[in-house]
Design a protein around this motif. Structure first.
Motif, PDB file in Angstrom:
ATOM      1  N   GLY A   1      33.808  37.801  43.317  1.00  0.00           N
ATOM      2  CA  GLY A   1      34.926  37.679  42.393  1.00  0.00           C
ATOM      3  C   GLY A   1      36.285  38.008  42.970  1.00  0.00           C
ATOM      4  N   ALA A   2      36.404  38.040  44.289  1.00  0.00           N
ATOM      5  CA  ALA A   2      37.673  38.431  44.917  1.00  0.00           C
ATOM      6  C   ALA A   2      38.392  37.229  45.490  1.00  0.00           C
ATOM      7  CB  ALA A   2      37.407  39.447  46.029  1.00  0.00           C
ATOM      8  N   ARG A   3      39.692  37.363  45.578  1.00  0.00           N
ATOM      9  CA  ARG A   3      40.529  36.397  46.275  1.00  0.00           C
ATOM     10  C   ARG A   3      41.011  37.033  47.574  1.00  0.00           C
ATOM     11  NH1 ARG A   3      41.074  31.172  45.244  1.00  0.00           N
ATOM     12  NH2 ARG A   3      43.354  31.145  45.274  1.00  0.00           N
ATOM     13  N   CYS A   4      41.482  36.213  48.482  1.00  0.00           N
ATOM     14  CA  CYS A   4      41.895  36.712  49.793  1.00  0.00           C
ATOM     15  C   CYS A   4      43.392  36.525  50.000  1.00  0.00           C
ATOM     16  CB  CYS A   4      41.149  35.981  50.916  1.00  0.00           C
ATOM     17  SG  CYS A   4      39.391  36.296  50.916  1.00  0.00           S
ATOM     18  N   TYR A   5      43.979  37.474  50.689  1.00  0.00           N
ATOM     19  CA  TYR A   5      45.339  37.355  51.198  1.00  0.00           C
ATOM     20  C   TYR A   5      45.237  37.345  52.728  1.00  0.00           C
ATOM     21  CZ  TYR A   5      47.055  38.552  46.531  1.00  0.00           C
ATOM     22  OH  TYR A   5      47.321  38.557  45.186  1.00  0.00           O
TER      23      TYR A   5
ATOM     24  N   VAL B   1      40.956  41.019  47.570  1.00  0.00           N
ATOM     25  CA  VAL B   1      41.386  41.775  46.392  1.00  0.00           C
ATOM     26  C   VAL B   1      40.605  41.290  45.174  1.00  0.00           C
ATOM     27  CG1 VAL B   1      43.292  42.389  44.862  1.00  0.00           C
ATOM     28  CG2 VAL B   1      43.702  42.122  47.318  1.00  0.00           C
ATOM     29  N   SER B   2      39.947  42.221  44.485  1.00  0.00           N
ATOM     30  CA  SER B   2      39.278  41.930  43.220  1.00  0.00           C
ATOM     31  C   SER B   2      39.817  42.891  42.167  1.00  0.00           C
ATOM     32  CB  SER B   2      37.754  42.076  43.374  1.00  0.00           C
ATOM     33  OG  SER B   2      37.425  43.420  43.690  1.00  0.00           O
ATOM     34  N   THR B   3      39.191  42.932  41.011  1.00  0.00           N
ATOM     35  CA  THR B   3      39.604  43.851  39.954  1.00  0.00           C
ATOM     36  C   THR B   3      38.399  44.658  39.485  1.00  0.00           C
ATOM     37  OG1 THR B   3      39.257  42.139  38.267  1.00  0.00           O
ATOM     38  CG2 THR B   3      41.487  42.382  39.164  1.00  0.00           C
ATOM     39  N   GLN B   4      38.691  45.801  38.861  1.00  0.00           N
ATOM     40  CA  GLN B   4      37.628  46.636  38.326  1.00  0.00           C
ATOM     41  C   GLN B   4      38.162  47.432  37.139  1.00  0.00           C
ATOM     42  OE1 GLN B   4      36.558  49.247  41.571  1.00  0.00           O
ATOM     43  NE2 GLN B   4      38.217  50.675  41.148  1.00  0.00           N
ATOM     44  N   TYR B   5      37.233  47.830  36.250  1.00  0.00           N
ATOM     45  CA  TYR B   5      37.607  48.647  35.097  1.00  0.00           C
ATOM     46  C   TYR B   5      37.735  50.108  35.523  1.00  0.00           C
ATOM     47  CZ  TYR B   5      36.826  44.819  31.836  1.00  0.00           C
ATOM     48  OH  TYR B   5      36.912  43.632  31.164  1.00  0.00           O
ATOM     49  N   VAL B   6      38.676  50.796  34.887  1.00  0.00           N
ATOM     50  CA  VAL B   6      38.903  52.212  35.130  1.00  0.00           C
ATOM     51  C   VAL B   6      38.718  52.956  33.816  1.00  0.00           C
ATOM     52  CG1 VAL B   6      40.504  53.958  35.966  1.00  0.00           C
ATOM     53  CG2 VAL B   6      40.565  51.655  36.920  1.00  0.00           C
ATOM     54  N   ASN B   7      37.851  53.961  33.815  1.00  0.00           N
ATOM     55  CA  ASN B   7      37.605  54.761  32.621  1.00  0.00           C
ATOM     56  C   ASN B   7      38.700  55.798  32.465  1.00  0.00           C
ATOM     57  OD1 ASN B   7      36.630  56.182  30.467  1.00  0.00           O
ATOM     58  ND2 ASN B   7      34.587  56.506  31.317  1.00  0.00           N
TER      59      ASN B   7
END
Length: 391
Positions: free
Chosen positions: A237-241, A255-261
């Motif tokens: 699920g990540a994109r690249c730079y 770079v991907s994303t994730q949830y933060v509690n």
């Protein structure tokens, strides 16, 4: 300091020698004389360069400066049955050795585990520089500086060595036939054997490095993967730079994303950066950190992985020099430091439980699970500079 070089040899009168004298009007090949006036007696300098064409007296000048014992040579320095990480400063600290390797741009970790004899010319060049940095001699003369490597590695390697050497208390004189490294070295003095001229201080500016940043998929990862210190594939699920210099890909980051509690405040989303690799010929030029900060700033400003969404970025690494650089940078905060992996059995049970909840039968966790290693993973969060720094 006046350095005088006088070489003498026999005057041969063989047929071929006589014919050469006749054809080229060379009456005498028995003498070589060179006098160099070097204004360095005050000792108020760290890095000097003697530059000029082959056969112009550079090695002889270097030998007469402090004596032949101060000329660095790799001969006899490197054992055939030990990796370079063990061969460099055997009595020194691990952190000092890995720091020296990183400072001169030899950040390709797998190369640390190989003997010197199997390294490429570029890797040997940087390993020699790392050895000099780690062992910190009071005085050293390095002959044929950058002569055995291509010019890109030569320029970046010169810059990396100069930056690292200035942190030591010693003095170094580099002997080279290449003028293109002077702007990258920014030496305290230069003696040109061809012109017979001495220059105190180098006023030419170092050439700028312009990096073009492109966002895309994982199609270029195979170019970078061999230089990553872990055996790891693309991030789900990540994109690249990817950063390009003069059209060539030199640095990579996923770079991907994730949830933060956030506890009682619920959940939020932040970016997760990983798989950062700088091509070996550009290691030591400072490209990696600037590129990483630029990409993370894009996420913070809402111009990154989720357009319009402002996010902090977390980044995990085991590389000791990168960890040290992140701790020094005021835009980063360290958030974790695990000296070893989690309990593998507990991880296996968790995977088994998840599989069963999803209706996947026949799966056991006996041979699965992550952790149990001794890889010191450290986590950092990019927060950017405080507002007062941006004003």
């Amino acid at each position: 300091m006046r350095v005088e070089v006088h070489h003498r040899c026999s005057d041969f009168n063989t047929y071929r020698a006589a014919r050469v004298k006749s054809l080229f009007n060379a009456e005498d090949g028995t003498r070589f004389d060179h006098t160099a006036d070097l204004d360095i007696d005050d000792g108020n300098w760290k890095l000097g360069v003697v530059v000029g064409p082959s056969g112009s007296g550079k090695t002889s000048i270097g030998t007469r400066l402090w004596g032949e014992e101060h000329i660095y040579t790799p001969d006899g320095q490197w054992p055939d049955d030990a990796p370079i990480v063990d061969a460099i400063a055997p009595g020194g600290s691990f952190d000092a050795v890995t720091a020296a390797l990183g400072q001169v741009g030899l950040g390709d970790v797998p190369s640390w585990l190989r003997p010197y004899r199997v390294l490429s010319n570029g890797e040997r060049f940087r390993a020699d520089l790392a050895r000099i940095i780690a062992e910190t001699p009071d005085r050293v003369v390095i002959d044929e500086f950058t002569s055995v490597v291509d010019r890109q590695i030569a320029r970046v390697g010169a810059q990396a060595f100069a930056k690292a050497w200035r942190r030591t208390p010693g003095q170094a004189v580099l002997l080279s036939c290449h003028y293109d490294i002077l702007d990258w070295l920014q030496p305290d003095w230069v003696y040109d054997t061809a012109a017979g001229s001495f220059t105190r201080g180098w006023v030419q500016r170092r050439p700028p490095i312009t990096v073009e940043v492109r966002e895309g998929g994982w199609d270029l990862w195979p170019l970078f993967e061999p230089h990553h210190y872990l055996k790891a594939g693309p991030m789900p699920g990540a994109r690249c730079y990817v950063g390009f210099i003069d059209g060539e890909p030199v640095v990579h980051l996923g770079v991907s994303t994730q949830y933060v509690n956030l506890g009682k405040r619920g959940q939020s989303i932040e970016a997760r950066a990983c798989r950062m690799v700088v091509m070996p010929e550009w290691q030591g030029a400072g490209v990696g950190m600037r590129f990483l900060n630029h990409v993370c700033e894009l996420q913070r400003q809402g111009k990154g992985r989720l357009p319009g969404r402002r996010m902090t970025t977390v980044f995990h690494t085991s590389h000791p020099q990168l960890c040290a650089a992140l701790r020094r940078d005021p835009k980063w905060r360290q958030v974790s430091a695990a000296l070893h992996g989690v309990h593998k059995t507990r991880s296996a049970r968790s995977i088994t439980s998840t599989k069963r909840k999803n209706g996947l039968s026949g799966f056991t966790g006996d041979s699965a699970g992550y952790g149990g290693h001794f890889r010191a993973v450290q986590g950092f969060r990019y927060v950017g500079l405080p507002k007062e720094h941006n004003q």
